[in-house]
Design a protein around this motif. Structure first.
Motif, short mmCIF file in Angstrom:
data_model
loop_
_atom_site.label_atom_id
_atom_site.label_comp_id
_atom_site.label_asym_id
_atom_site.label_seq_id
_atom_site.Cartn_x
_atom_site.Cartn_y
_atom_site.Cartn_z
N LEU A 213 2.18 10.65 1.77
CA LEU A 213 1.97 10.20 3.14
C LEU A 213 2.56 11.14 4.18
N GLN A 214 3.16 12.22 3.76
CA GLN A 214 3.89 13.08 4.68
C GLN A 214 3.00 13.75 5.72
N MET B 9 9.82 8.11 -4.02
CA MET B 9 9.85 9.48 -3.55
C MET B 9 8.46 10.10 -3.55
N THR C 69 -0.13 5.26 8.02
CA THR C 69 0.95 4.64 7.25
C THR C 69 1.24 3.21 7.72
N THR D 185 5.63 8.68 -2.88
CA THR D 185 4.80 8.24 -1.76
C THR D 185 5.14 9.01 -0.49
N LYS D 186 6.37 9.45 -0.32
CA LYS D 186 6.70 10.24 0.87
C LYS D 186 5.93 11.56 0.86
N GLY D 187 5.75 12.14 -0.30
CA GLY D 187 4.99 13.37 -0.39
C GLY D 187 3.51 13.16 -0.11
N TRP E 273 0.90 8.71 11.86
CA TRP E 273 1.71 7.50 11.74
C TRP E 273 0.85 6.26 11.59
#
Length: 72
Positions: A7-8, A1, A15, A3-5, A12
């Motif tokens: 890389l948000q 969770m 990532t 990493t989503k914050g 694209w």
């Protein structure tokens, strides 16, 4: 969770292109060593299986032909 914050907000390509390239650049040698070791191990295991099968085949072939003659 977490990493989503992180890389948000990034594009694209960071990532899906830049990060994998960095991982391969840093750990590429280690990954290739592990893959090479596994391939070498599988090859040796298959070679061992083939040699044992050949030995069993030869022993059964010669023992059946010698037992049918009756004289050792």
């Amino acid at each position: 969770m977490a990493t989503k914050g992180i890389l948000q907000g990034l594009p694209w390509w960071v990532t899906w292109v830049a990060i994998p390239i960095l991982v391969l650049a840093v750990f590429g040698g280690l990954i290739m060593s592990v893959v090479g070791f596994v391939v070498n191990l599988v090859f040796k295991a298959l070679l061992l299986v083939a040699l044992v099968a050949g030995l069993i085949y030869l022993v059964r072939k010669f023992s059946s032909s010698s037992s049918s003659r009756g004289d050792w």
